[in-house]
Design a protein around this motif. Structure first.
Motif, mmCIF file in Angstrom:
data_model
loop_
_atom_site.group_PDB
_atom_site.id
_atom_site.type_symbol
_atom_site.label_atom_id
_atom_site.label_comp_id
_atom_site.label_asym_id
_atom_site.label_seq_id
_atom_site.Cartn_x
_atom_site.Cartn_y
_atom_site.Cartn_z
ATOM 1 N N SER A 130 14.226 8.895 -9.469
ATOM 2 C CA SER A 130 13.681 9.988 -8.663
ATOM 3 C C SER A 130 12.156 10.015 -8.699
ATOM 4 O O SER A 130 11.530 10.830 -8.030
ATOM 5 N N ASN A 131 11.549 9.124 -9.481
ATOM 6 C CA ASN A 131 10.083 9.113 -9.566
ATOM 7 C C ASN A 131 9.414 8.437 -8.375
ATOM 8 O O ASN A 131 8.224 8.615 -8.157
ATOM 9 N N ILE A 132 10.169 7.608 -7.665
ATOM 10 C CA ILE A 132 9.554 6.957 -6.512
ATOM 11 C C ILE A 132 10.364 7.268 -5.253
ATOM 12 O O ILE A 132 11.573 7.517 -5.313
ATOM 13 N N SER A 133 9.664 7.232 -4.134
ATOM 14 C CA SER A 133 10.265 7.684 -2.873
ATOM 15 C C SER A 133 11.422 6.794 -2.434
ATOM 16 O O SER A 133 12.306 7.228 -1.707
ATOM 17 N N THR A 134 11.422 5.544 -2.872
ATOM 18 C CA THR A 134 12.497 4.624 -2.472
ATOM 19 C C THR A 134 13.547 4.478 -3.574
ATOM 20 O O THR A 134 14.329 3.532 -3.579
ATOM 21 N N GLY A 135 13.546 5.430 -4.492
ATOM 22 C CA GLY A 135 14.346 5.291 -5.713
ATOM 23 C C GLY A 135 15.860 5.350 -5.525
ATOM 24 O O GLY A 135 16.610 5.069 -6.460
ATOM 25 N N ASP A 136 16.312 5.709 -4.334
ATOM 26 C CA ASP A 136 17.770 5.768 -4.097
ATOM 27 C C ASP A 136 18.367 4.413 -3.743
ATOM 28 O O ASP A 136 19.579 4.228 -3.817
ATOM 29 N N ILE A 137 17.493 3.489 -3.330
ATOM 30 C CA ILE A 137 18.032 2.233 -2.780
ATOM 31 C C ILE A 137 17.411 1.012 -3.459
ATOM 32 O O ILE A 137 16.447 1.113 -4.215
ATOM 33 N N GLU A 138 17.999 -0.128 -3.183
ATOM 34 C CA GLU A 138 17.360 -1.390 -3.524
ATOM 35 C C GLU A 138 17.736 -2.398 -2.439
ATOM 36 O O GLU A 138 18.570 -2.114 -1.577
ATOM 37 N N ARG A 189 0.810 -1.214 0.000
ATOM 38 C CA ARG A 189 0.000 0.000 0.000
ATOM 39 C C ARG A 189 0.845 1.265 0.000
ATOM 40 O O ARG A 189 0.442 2.312 -0.496
ATOM 41 N N TYR A 190 2.049 1.156 0.567
ATOM 42 C CA TYR A 190 2.826 2.358 0.855
ATOM 43 C C TYR A 190 3.786 2.734 -0.264
ATOM 44 O O TYR A 190 4.317 3.837 -0.277
ATOM 45 N N GLY A 191 4.060 1.804 -1.181
ATOM 46 C CA GLY A 191 4.968 2.137 -2.264
ATOM 47 C C GLY A 191 5.571 0.914 -2.914
ATOM 48 O O GLY A 191 5.056 -0.202 -2.786
ATOM 49 N N ILE A 192 6.677 1.168 -3.606
ATOM 50 C CA ILE A 192 7.372 0.104 -4.325
ATOM 51 C C ILE A 192 8.846 0.144 -3.928
ATOM 52 O O ILE A 192 9.452 1.216 -3.859
ATOM 53 N N THR A 193 9.399 -1.017 -3.642
ATOM 54 C CA THR A 193 10.830 -1.103 -3.364
ATOM 55 C C THR A 193 11.438 -2.119 -4.337
ATOM 56 O O THR A 193 10.854 -3.179 -4.579
ATOM 57 N N GLN A 194 12.578 -1.751 -4.863
ATOM 58 C CA GLN A 194 13.228 -2.639 -5.833
ATOM 59 C C GLN A 194 14.072 -3.676 -5.097
ATOM 60 O O GLN A 194 14.865 -3.337 -4.220
ATOM 61 N N LEU A 195 13.901 -4.935 -5.497
ATOM 62 C CA LEU A 195 14.739 -6.028 -4.976
ATOM 63 C C LEU A 195 15.753 -6.378 -6.056
ATOM 64 O O LEU A 195 15.450 -6.292 -7.240
ATOM 65 N N VAL A 196 16.919 -6.771 -5.615
ATOM 66 C CA VAL A 196 17.911 -7.187 -6.610
ATOM 67 C C VAL A 196 18.473 -8.567 -6.261
ATOM 68 O O VAL A 196 18.706 -8.889 -5.095
ATOM 69 N N PHE A 197 18.615 -9.355 -7.290
ATOM 70 C CA PHE A 197 19.239 -10.678 -7.212
ATOM 71 C C PHE A 197 20.285 -10.712 -8.324
ATOM 72 O O PHE A 197 19.980 -10.303 -9.452
ATOM 73 N N ASP A 198 21.503 -11.165 -8.051
ATOM 74 C CA ASP A 198 22.431 -11.326 -9.176
ATOM 75 C C ASP A 198 23.339 -12.538 -8.999
ATOM 76 O O ASP A 198 23.513 -13.055 -7.894
ATOM 77 N N ASP A 199 23.865 -12.981 -10.111
ATOM 78 C CA ASP A 199 24.699 -14.187 -10.144
ATOM 79 C C ASP A 199 25.808 -14.156 -9.114
ATOM 80 O O ASP A 199 26.134 -15.159 -8.489
ATOM 81 N N ILE A 242 -8.613 -2.661 -6.475
ATOM 82 C CA ILE A 242 -8.238 -1.838 -5.317
ATOM 83 C C ILE A 242 -6.719 -1.785 -5.144
ATOM 84 O O ILE A 242 -6.183 -0.853 -4.547
ATOM 85 N N ARG A 243 -6.019 -2.773 -5.697
ATOM 86 C CA ARG A 243 -4.553 -2.708 -5.622
ATOM 87 C C ARG A 243 -3.981 -1.591 -6.498
ATOM 88 O O ARG A 243 -2.847 -1.185 -6.294
ATOM 89 N N ARG A 244 -4.767 -1.138 -7.469
ATOM 90 C CA ARG A 244 -4.287 -0.086 -8.379
ATOM 91 C C ARG A 244 -4.285 1.264 -7.664
ATOM 92 O O ARG A 244 -5.221 1.588 -6.938
ATOM 93 N N ASN A 245 -3.255 2.052 -7.903
ATOM 94 C CA ASN A 245 -3.131 3.342 -7.222
ATOM 95 C C ASN A 245 -4.367 4.234 -7.324
ATOM 96 O O ASN A 245 -4.777 4.815 -6.324
#
Lengths: 584, 584
Positions: free
Chosen positions: A86-94, A42-52, A132-135
């Protein structure tokens, strides 16, 4: 707790923190050696990263298998992003994931869970829990909560008491159609669901509650027009020992508070207009005054216009569309067709162009010379570059038609800015309204509205002329609230019921309790009710209410998600002493 | 505005101010040359004074004519009272009236508008608008508002969103009986009024709303026991990504907040008890722990007690009434009669007195010598001066009977202090409950409650043993809230419906939408609902809920004030495709 943080709160300051997140897979980008997953809640989107390099092979495979809308929990370290967003509030991190748990899988949703979805209305309603999941929907519901909460805070701060009135009440044939509820314990008898808590709030005033409000569901079994719901929510208010001015002051205060707290808009003083003025200037009792384009009633220069269509008309009235003289023949024909549609029902439209070069041309060149056209232009305050549009006919009809045209033009000219707010009080409503169907007068607001002092006598001779202490609050061309000073003595109330065609027995059977109550020391009182669904939609800058209602019904009054209404068991019918009577 | 001040706000500091007040005549004291009138409104009482010296003769006459509950407006000067009244907030002053207007007269009310009224329940309900003028009712409604407002403030502050769920939903035969609403637009079909928004709040969790609450009316068409209402209000709550511990923490926080803000009581940490413990220690799943008197299960000293009544019993259990050894024979006989009443249904009661002088006497002297009695006294932690009361029989039955006796004793001993608050979490409820009538298991909370992890398998073999992640919040012996962690996957939910006797078709027809929703990415979730009516009554120190409901219904589900339910027009029935089927 399945999480240490939500998906909207991690910032650069959290870098190197160990966190746990849970949410839905918004999307996955698989570049082979690296996989990014957008995790949403509900509060936003956070990017997860997985790499080899840093992710165990088995986990890479699981990450790769994640479908849209899977529910997952991850533990990991907050790391700085290489390319910030910069478009999302968590955009500096993953999150560099160290543990990945699938909490639930998901079938592919029937439409995309995006701001702009590919799902049609019907599909979205059937899977409303996905919608309802849609913004746009989620944010509308959160916005509604905020508005309701601000209403309660403001009114409580003004010593209003929220009192819950009953939902199982009595059916009254007056007004709209009731939904009824058969009583098992009282065979053959029915409750009705309230169309509003009107009589109860008046009884609370008789009971000395002094200032009442309630945010409350109301019900009307009407054939549903677009954007009407069989159940809707009101902010219902009533005050004792007040005059109209007190009510306008309090609820102007509430509305100002909402505009400020919710929209950040400060409006000093709301303008006021009488019903008669509104009808004359805008052809409408809920004018949108975000823009001008006021009506101008044309006066003939001599005894007559010298043009049959105008001369035979009860009213000749026009509006000036600023800067529209350059409209092409095709554009003007479009407008003419538009007003001739059955929904509007006009027979025609006269246009006069005040050309940029100062010349005048019109659709009535045959009847009017340039002097006459200039005379009209003067009356209508038109200037070079403007387009005048004029209609003629029976006053009531023409006003309605020109009002529709005014709104249509405003839409075409983009004058109805959703983020601009123009509140307006419309006051001095007529007490009664002529009903063509039943060929008699009906209460314009409801039968509890008091006539203006000294006008009761007029009821006998000129009922249509009687004005009421009744008022509407209009916002951007929508009635968002309405109310009145009430009758508070039995004699006047009985007189009103009489004028409205109730026999004394009918009045007593339906509203005897209220008239009885008036005999035991009823204070002067009055109130107002806001339509919360509409109010919220307008404050939210939207035209339709549906996204501001969590689980709305469709135009047949159905909830297509739960599939209601539905047949009930024969046992249930029998217990309720009912037999179905379906003509097949 | 009809007033410059209300009737509760004038103080010595206002002396010499000119004021305008409006309100009801509470009472008039006419001493001939001087008349005092108590003017009342929601906020208080202000004394008006009229006297021969300062009041014009005509006004004296009007003042003299004022009846109880007349509605009047006065202008006047605030003056100091000769004899001050420290019992009321305005007791330092009175108003020397210069203008007196009767706004409305009043018939003599059918009961006195006093804190202690002479009106019976039925009369007060019929004239509820007059009853509401009385402080006990008025203050209860204001108190309710305050509690609801605090609930909203607290939960909003914790990021909960209040979402309105629909009132016109679908009937489900599971659980209590629904009130239904015939649909005119969908002939032969019915809506149902919600017994709770259970499925909708779960869908909101599927929809990502994360934290939901709603203060909402719910409906149950049950034969009404005393103090039950067909419509009642819940504080309905649900959270996603939580375990039981998270829910207990949040709602313990809410309850602590209410106790503090509303009652000024600070309680650090709420105790917890399993359902099994509660049943064993108090014979009850909602024990009042404001006082002790815990159950003690007696163990024989040898193989058997050597007393048939005890030896043949599944359970021998007693309580110790502190300081009650001095109970007379008559008092004890009263208790024995009390437990033998059909409502309790005990066959008898064994008593043992631990006399103040250290000797022991009992109703079973024939069977037990003093050593044995002393053995019991030790087990039961009795000391000199205490009275032991013991029952024997089938476990379930005896526990219920002894629990009732424990409560009765506590009432007689005045141990149930209304201003003392003892909250308690009861956890680990059984998932299922055996129903004697239908001879099968029913869901103890509802079919959406999840079994404890790893216990699903037990359903097949020992269904009664399966525990649920279900919990109740108990306050002073009342269940004020209850909830559970829900099932959130289709497979488990289908299994549950199966165990509860639903065919797959029935499950799909009634709850297909929910099981569908679980397939599209349902998060783990759980929640809780408080009964607001009860919660408010208990916080208000009352046992009955009726005065905390503005317009309650009587035990036949009738509103005697508006006289609902009532017959409806034959036209209405016809439009709804219904025929009455009354057996006369």
């Amino acid at each position: 707790m399945y999480r240490s943080h939500n998906c909207g709160e991690l910032r650069a300051s959290h870098i190197n923190n160990q966190v746990t997140l849970a949410g839905w897979v918004q999307k996955t980008r698989d570049k082979g050696f690296i996989i990014w997953v957008d995790l949403r809640d509900r509060y936003g989107i956070t990017q997860l990263v997985f790499d080899d390099e840093r992710t165990p092979k088995a986990m890479m495979e699981i990450a790769r298998s994640l479908g849209r809308e899977f529910v997952v929990q991850v533990k990991g370290t907050v790391v700085e992003r290489d390319s910030k967003n910069s478009n999302i509030s968590t955009g500096d991190i993953e999150i560099l994931v160290s543990e990945l748990t699938i909490l639930n899988t998901a079938l592919l949703p029937p439409f995309t869970i995006e701001d702009d979805t590919d799902g049609g209305e019907e599909l979205r309603m059937k899977y409303r829990y996905l919608d309802i999941r849609r913004n746009p929907v989620k944010n509308s519901l959160i916005f509604r909560h905020k508005v309701a909460q601000e209403v309660r805070t403001y009114l409580s701060g003004q010593d209003f008491i929220e009192v819950e009135t009953p939902y199982l009440i009595k059916s009254t044939p007056e007004g709209a159609r009731d939904f009824v509820v058969p009583s098992r314990m009282n065979p053959g008898q029915f409750y009705a669901l309230p169309q509003s808590p009107q009589t109860f709030k008046q009884l609370l005033m008789v009971g000395g509650m002094d200032k009442y409000f309630q945010i409350v569901k109301c019900f009307r079994d009407e054939d549903l027009r677009a954007d009407r719901q069989p159940e809707f929510t009101q902010i219902d208010c009533e005050m004792a020992f007040v005059e109209q001015e007190d009510i306008l002051t309090v609820f102007e205060g509430l509305t100002r508070h909402l505009l400020k707290e919710v929209n950040g808009v400060e409006i000093e003083k709301f303008p006021r207009m009488t019903y008669d003025q509104a009808m004359q200037k805008y052809g409408n009792d809920k004018p949108d005054i975000r823009f001008g384009m006021e009506f101008c009633e044309l006066q003939p220069s001599g005894e007559t216009f010298g043009f049959g269509v105008f001369d035979d008309a009860e009213l000749v009235v026009g509006i000036t569309a600023e800067g529209c003289a350059q409209y092409t023949r095709k554009q003007i024909d479009e407008l003419i067709e538009w007003v001739k549609r059955p929904q509007i029902g006009a027979t025609g439209l006269v246009w006069i162009k005040y050309n940029p070069d100062g010349t005048l041309s019109s659709s009535v060149n045959k009847f009017f010379d340039e002097t006459m056209l200039r005379h009209f232009a003067n009356q209508m305050n038109a200037k070079a570059g403007d387009l005048m549009l004029i209609m003629a006919g029976a006053t009531r009809k023409v006003r309605g038609q020109l009002s529709a045209l005014r709104m249509e033009l405003a839409t075409r000219l983009d004058l109805r800015k959703p983020n601009e707010f123009a509140p307006l009080w419309v006051i001095d409503f007529p007490l009664l309204e002529w009903d063509e169907d039943t060929q008699r007068y009906h209460a314009m607001h409801h039968p509890f509205t008091s006539p203006k002092p000294g006008q009761i006598e007029l009821l006998a001779t000129n009922p249509g002329e009687v004005k009421a202490n009744a008022y509407d609050l209009v916002l951007n061309g929508n009635e968002i609230g309405g109310g009145s000073i009430r009758i508070h003595d039995k004699k006047t109330q009985a007189l009103m019921f009489d004028y409205l065609g109730f026999t004394p027995d009918e009045a007593k059977a339906q509203f005897g309790f209220l008239m009885d109550a008036f005999q035991y020391g009823a204070p002067p009182h009055g109130g107002l009710a806001f339509g919360l669904d509409r109010l919220v939609a307008i404050l939210g800058g939207q035209e339709t209410i549906r996204d501001f209602i969590a689980f709305p019904k469709n135009n047949s009054g159905r909830d297509v998600m739960i599939d209601a209404p539905a047949p009930i068991d024969s046992d249930q019918l029998e217990e309720l002493n009912l037999i179905l009577n379906i003509k097949s």
